[in-house]
Design a protein around this motif. Structure first.
Motif, PDB file in Angstrom:
ATOM      1  N   LYS A  99      38.528 102.566  53.599  1.00 33.08           N
ATOM      2  CA  LYS A  99      38.486 103.492  54.507  1.00 33.08           C
ATOM      3  C   LYS A  99      38.260 102.541  55.722  1.00 33.08           C
ATOM      4  O   LYS A  99      38.527 103.032  57.026  1.00 33.08           O
ATOM      5  CB  LYS A  99      37.314 104.113  54.357  1.00 33.08           C
ATOM      6  N   ALA A 100      37.842 101.210  55.693  1.00 31.70           N
ATOM      7  CA  ALA A 100      37.501 100.542  56.872  1.00 31.70           C
ATOM      8  C   ALA A 100      38.890  99.840  57.475  1.00 31.70           C
ATOM      9  O   ALA A 100      38.854  99.628  58.506  1.00 31.70           O
ATOM     10  CB  ALA A 100      36.533  99.203  56.713  1.00 31.70           C
ATOM     11  N   THR A 101      39.600  99.632  56.526  1.00 29.80           N
ATOM     12  CA  THR A 101      41.012  98.912  57.117  1.00 29.80           C
ATOM     13  C   THR A 101      42.194  99.574  56.823  1.00 29.80           C
ATOM     14  O   THR A 101      43.401  99.247  57.352  1.00 29.80           O
ATOM     15  CB  THR A 101      41.105  97.437  56.130  1.00 29.80           C
ATOM     16  N   GLY A 102      42.230 100.857  56.075  1.00 29.13           N
ATOM     17  CA  GLY A 102      43.482 101.354  55.697  1.00 29.13           C
ATOM     18  C   GLY A 102      44.333 100.664  54.717  1.00 29.13           C
ATOM     19  O   GLY A 102      45.437 101.249  54.529  1.00 29.13           O
ATOM     20  N   ARG A 103      43.920  99.635  54.039  1.00 24.00           N
ATOM     21  CA  ARG A 103      44.396  99.083  53.046  1.00 24.00           C
ATOM     22  C   ARG A 103      43.737  98.935  51.834  1.00 24.00           C
ATOM     23  O   ARG A 103      42.459  98.670  51.762  1.00 24.00           O
ATOM     24  CB  ARG A 103      44.802  97.462  53.491  1.00 24.00           C
ATOM     25  N   ASP A 104      44.316  99.070  50.764  1.00 27.62           N
ATOM     26  CA  ASP A 104      43.654  99.158  49.380  1.00 27.62           C
ATOM     27  C   ASP A 104      43.670  97.458  48.941  1.00 27.62           C
ATOM     28  O   ASP A 104      44.299  97.269  47.902  1.00 27.62           O
ATOM     29  CB  ASP A 104      44.294  99.952  48.391  1.00 27.62           C
ATOM     30  N   ILE A 105      42.645  96.789  49.418  1.00 27.24           N
ATOM     31  CA  ILE A 105      42.863  95.341  49.245  1.00 27.24           C
ATOM     32  C   ILE A 105      42.176  95.083  47.993  1.00 27.24           C
ATOM     33  O   ILE A 105      42.360  94.006  47.396  1.00 27.24           O
ATOM     34  CB  ILE A 105      42.032  94.574  50.426  1.00 27.24           C
ATOM     35  N   ILE A 106      41.366  95.864  47.383  1.00 27.31           N
ATOM     36  CA  ILE A 106      40.625  95.595  46.221  1.00 27.31           C
ATOM     37  C   ILE A 106      41.310  95.993  45.083  1.00 27.31           C
ATOM     38  O   ILE A 106      41.506  95.265  44.057  1.00 27.31           O
ATOM     39  CB  ILE A 106      39.260  96.095  46.145  1.00 27.31           C
ATOM     40  N   THR A 107      42.010  97.213  45.032  1.00 22.24           N
ATOM     41  CA  THR A 107      42.739  97.816  44.061  1.00 22.24           C
ATOM     42  C   THR A 107      41.660  98.223  43.033  1.00 22.24           C
ATOM     43  O   THR A 107      40.588  98.169  42.959  1.00 22.24           O
ATOM     44  CB  THR A 107      43.978  96.980  43.427  1.00 22.24           C
ATOM     45  N   GLU A 108      42.445  98.734  41.838  1.00 23.14           N
ATOM     46  CA  GLU A 108      41.563  99.305  40.738  1.00 23.14           C
ATOM     47  C   GLU A 108      41.030  98.385  39.625  1.00 23.14           C
ATOM     48  O   GLU A 108      40.613  98.629  38.759  1.00 23.14           O
ATOM     49  CB  GLU A 108      42.254 100.439  39.930  1.00 23.14           C
ATOM     50  N   ARG A 109      41.038  96.850  40.066  1.00 22.73           N
ATOM     51  CA  ARG A 109      40.610  95.983  39.012  1.00 22.73           C
ATOM     52  C   ARG A 109      39.347  95.991  38.842  1.00 22.73           C
ATOM     53  O   ARG A 109      38.489  96.491  39.793  1.00 22.73           O
ATOM     54  CB  ARG A 109      41.271  94.706  39.539  1.00 22.73           C
ATOM     55  N   THR A 110      38.706  95.117  37.702  1.00 19.68           N
ATOM     56  CA  THR A 110      37.181  95.047  37.482  1.00 19.68           C
ATOM     57  C   THR A 110      36.585  94.019  38.407  1.00 19.68           C
ATOM     58  O   THR A 110      37.342  93.268  39.212  1.00 19.68           O
ATOM     59  CB  THR A 110      37.284  94.493  36.194  1.00 19.68           C
ATOM     60  N   THR A 111      35.353  94.125  38.273  1.00 22.79           N
ATOM     61  CA  THR A 111      34.474  93.187  39.251  1.00 22.79           C
ATOM     62  C   THR A 111      35.024  91.545  38.789  1.00 22.79           C
ATOM     63  O   THR A 111      35.328  90.539  39.503  1.00 22.79           O
ATOM     64  CB  THR A 111      32.914  93.319  38.778  1.00 22.79           C
ATOM     65  N   GLN A 112      35.297  91.292  37.325  1.00 24.26           N
ATOM     66  CA  GLN A 112      35.521  90.002  37.124  1.00 24.26           C
ATOM     67  C   GLN A 112      37.088  89.585  37.555  1.00 24.26           C
ATOM     68  O   GLN A 112      37.003  88.514  37.914  1.00 24.26           O
ATOM     69  CB  GLN A 112      35.630  89.943  35.514  1.00 24.26           C
ATOM     70  N   ALA A 113      37.904  90.581  37.637  1.00 27.65           N
ATOM     71  CA  ALA A 113      39.118  90.213  38.134  1.00 27.65           C
ATOM     72  C   ALA A 113      39.128  89.980  39.770  1.00 27.65           C
ATOM     73  O   ALA A 113      40.105  89.075  40.133  1.00 27.65           O
ATOM     74  CB  ALA A 113      40.410  91.507  37.879  1.00 27.65           C
ATOM     75  N   THR A 114      38.385  90.681  40.436  1.00 23.91           N
ATOM     76  CA  THR A 114      38.424  90.467  41.657  1.00 23.91           C
ATOM     77  C   THR A 114      37.698  89.159  42.066  1.00 23.91           C
ATOM     78  O   THR A 114      37.869  88.543  43.111  1.00 23.91           O
ATOM     79  CB  THR A 114      37.770  91.834  42.464  1.00 23.91           C
ATOM     80  N   PHE A 115      36.889  88.872  41.226  1.00 24.20           N
ATOM     81  CA  PHE A 115      36.045  87.757  41.548  1.00 24.20           C
ATOM     82  C   PHE A 115      37.147  86.377  41.300  1.00 24.20           C
ATOM     83  O   PHE A 115      37.162  85.431  41.680  1.00 24.20           O
ATOM     84  CB  PHE A 115      35.036  87.470  40.745  1.00 24.20           C
ATOM     85  N   ALA A 116      37.953  86.467  40.141  1.00 24.57           N
ATOM     86  CA  ALA A 116      38.741  85.559  39.696  1.00 24.57           C
ATOM     87  C   ALA A 116      39.778  85.084  40.427  1.00 24.57           C
ATOM     88  O   ALA A 116      40.298  84.186  40.978  1.00 24.57           O
ATOM     89  CB  ALA A 116      39.183  85.576  38.239  1.00 24.57           C
ATOM     90  N   ALA A 117      40.184  86.423  41.269  1.00 24.01           N
ATOM     91  CA  ALA A 117      41.527  86.333  41.924  1.00 24.01           C
ATOM     92  C   ALA A 117      41.462  87.461  42.966  1.00 24.01           C
ATOM     93  O   ALA A 117      41.947  88.600  42.844  1.00 24.01           O
ATOM     94  CB  ALA A 117      42.721  86.319  41.444  1.00 24.01           C
ATOM     95  N   PRO A 118      40.787  87.302  44.248  1.00 16.03           N
ATOM     96  CA  PRO A 118      40.533  88.312  45.084  1.00 16.03           C
ATOM     97  C   PRO A 118      41.935  89.107  45.584  1.00 16.03           C
ATOM     98  O   PRO A 118      41.697  90.446  45.662  1.00 16.03           O
ATOM     99  CB  PRO A 118      39.659  87.693  46.313  1.00 16.03           C
ATOM    100  N   GLY A 119      43.003  88.387  45.895  1.00 15.40           N
ATOM    101  CA  GLY A 119      44.134  88.953  46.251  1.00 15.40           C
ATOM    102  C   GLY A 119      44.369  89.276  47.723  1.00 15.40           C
ATOM    103  O   GLY A 119      45.098  90.123  48.030  1.00 15.40           O
ATOM    104  N   TYR A 120      43.452  88.968  48.556  1.00 17.11           N
ATOM    105  CA  TYR A 120      43.370  89.214  50.129  1.00 17.11           C
ATOM    106  C   TYR A 120      42.882  87.889  50.741  1.00 17.11           C
ATOM    107  O   TYR A 120      42.009  87.178  50.008  1.00 17.11           O
ATOM    108  CB  TYR A 120      42.495  90.442  50.204  1.00 17.11           C
ATOM    109  N   ALA A 121      43.031  87.880  51.920  1.00 18.13           N
ATOM    110  CA  ALA A 121      42.669  86.734  52.686  1.00 18.13           C
ATOM    111  C   ALA A 121      41.332  86.861  52.906  1.00 18.13           C
ATOM    112  O   ALA A 121      40.570  87.940  53.068  1.00 18.13           O
ATOM    113  CB  ALA A 121      43.336  86.701  54.060  1.00 18.13           C
ATOM    114  N   HIS A 122      40.240  85.645  52.623  1.00 20.41           N
ATOM    115  CA  HIS A 122      38.787  85.794  52.436  1.00 20.41           C
ATOM    116  C   HIS A 122      38.469  84.307  52.887  1.00 20.41           C
ATOM    117  O   HIS A 122      38.970  83.324  52.817  1.00 20.41           O
ATOM    118  CB  HIS A 122      38.469  86.128  51.229  1.00 20.41           C
ATOM    119  N   THR A 123      37.088  84.571  53.177  1.00 21.23           N
ATOM    120  CA  THR A 123      36.098  83.302  52.980  1.00 21.23           C
ATOM    121  C   THR A 123      35.291  83.451  51.885  1.00 21.23           C
ATOM    122  O   THR A 123      34.473  84.421  51.578  1.00 21.23           O
ATOM    123  CB  THR A 123      35.392  83.104  54.377  1.00 21.23           C
TER     124      THR A 123
END
Length: 409
Positions: A99-123
């Motif tokens: 809702k903040a960005t208009g892009r589904d940057i997290i997608t439907e993945r689990t907590t574990q998957a998003t921690f291992a490979a976020p898939g978006y530019a980040h710090t």
């Protein structure tokens, strides 16, 4: 998913309408320095404080948003979660940042998957850096040593966070100190805020999807697809208005009405919205000049024409009974609000029909769609509009035999 022990806290609630965050909830960005997008993500998550957690909520494939929770037989506490359209922990974070960005940057993945490979530019922020480096909107991960992260929350600032904690609980604000021993690090997405996502904020009504809809740029099937619900999890969507568009056909159902979903800036065929072909109390898009369109011709759609052939997609047995070993069922489709009768396990000559009542079953139109088993063991009636009415199915073990009817639905 990993093992059940891990996944039970990896997903995070039912949704009615999201209320704006207020001082009473204690939920808001609590310190300066965060990006506009991060502050917007916090404001979104804060709207859901006080709503029920739903295991698996927010995990429709390709389509963020509050969705139907799931039941995990290994954890009895999740038994009520399918009655909620809401979020689990990562589902809430996913929706907030979408809702903040208009892009589904997290997608439907689990907590574990998003921690291992976020898939978006980040710090990436490490636990060794402490909490002083955290800013509102940072995505905080928690877990036990040896198991990896099993929970996620959004940082608010000043040592506070908003989270969807677990089945039986509500989305809430907590101190990070309560979980600090399990804190494993955080991610700060690099993304710009998109104000257009907030168009028509606070307007519209909430409805539930059915099946695997495509959300399109316009109200026709040839327009570009913006989102696709790939796994068929029902999502609660905000409908602003509806208009007549291209006549769409899915699994034998037909409808020419489309609804506009402002949270996705997309159109959805009403074939994929639970309820009647023309949604009740949803205005014409002609009331919104920037969108436009009318409902002229809506009466010509045939998604549930009396006496038409039934379609089985999305149907379920609302009521049933037996007659001399045969099963008599009232079949119902939540998308079109059609119903029809079916008899199974019978023999040639068995009868089946439906009755329909506009006064709760005190009086009724009888023997609609009457048919018999002509070969094999099963037969069904044609379909009948059950929107705002009640119906039942009645069957016999052959002409002149016993009559048994299901309850009204």
């Amino acid at each position: 998913m990993l093992a059940a022990l891990v996944t039970v806290v990896s997903l995070g609630l039912p949704v009615a309408s999201a209320a704006p965050a207020t001082a009473a909830t204690g939920c808001a960005p609590m310190q300066s320095g965060a990006s506009q997008a991060a502050q917007a993500a916090v404001q979104v998550a804060c709207r859901y404080v006080g709503q029920q957690y739903a295991w698996g909520g927010g995990h429709a494939q390709g389509m963020p948003g509050p969705s139907q929770g799931m039941y995990d037989p290994f954890y009895p506490e999740t038994a009520a979660d399918p009655t909620y359209w809401s979020f689990d922990c990562i589902g809430l974070v996913r929706w907030a940042w979408y809702k903040a960005t208009g892009r589904d940057i997290i997608t439907e993945r689990t907590t574990q998957a998003t921690f291992a490979a976020p898939g978006y530019a980040h710090t990436k922020l490490l636990k060794s850096q402490g909490s002083a480096v955290l800013l509102p909107g940072d995505i905080m991960y928690f877990g036990r040593d040896g198991f990896g992260p099993t929970h996620v929350a959004l940082y608010l600032g000043n040592g506070m966070m908003v989270e969807a904690p677990e089945s039986g609980a509500k989305i809430q604000v907590n101190t990070i100190s309560a979980r600090w021993d399990r804190y494993q690090g955080a991610f700060r997405p690099h993304a710009d805020a998109v104000p257009m996502v907030w168009t028509w904020d606070g307007r519209g009504s909430y409805h539930k999807t059915w099946g695997q809809p495509n959300l399109r740029q316009d109200s026709n099937t040839s327009s570009a697809i913006n989102f696709t619900n790939g796994n068929g999890i029902s999502v609660q969507v905000r409908v602003l208005c509806q208009r007549v568009g291209e006549r769409a056909t899915v699994d034998g159902m037909v409808n020419n009405v489309w609804s506009y979903l402002p949270d996705y800036h997309s159109w959805i065929s009403n074939l994929f919205v639970q309820g009647p072909a023309l949604l009740k109390d949803v205005p014409s898009c002609g009331d919104f000049p920037p969108i436009g369109g009318t409902l002229a011709g809506a009466e010509n759609n045939t998604s549930c024409g009396d006496g038409t052939q039934p379609d089985s997609a999305g149907a379920w047995t609302a009521k049933s009974t037996t007659v001399f070993g045969r099963t008599v069922e009232l079949r119902y489709n939540s998308t079109t609000q059609c119903a029809w009768g079916r008899i199974i396990g019978g023999t040639v000559g068995d009868e089946i029909w439906v009755d329909r009542s506009a006064d709760g079953g005190n009086t009724w139109d009888s023997m609609l769609g009457y048919t018999t088993v002509t070969s094999g063991n099963d037969a069904h009636t044609t379909q009948w509009n059950d929107a705002g009415l009640v119906m039942r199915a009645c069957g016999t073990n052959g002409r002149g035999g016993s009559i048994e009817c299901t309850g009204w639905f």
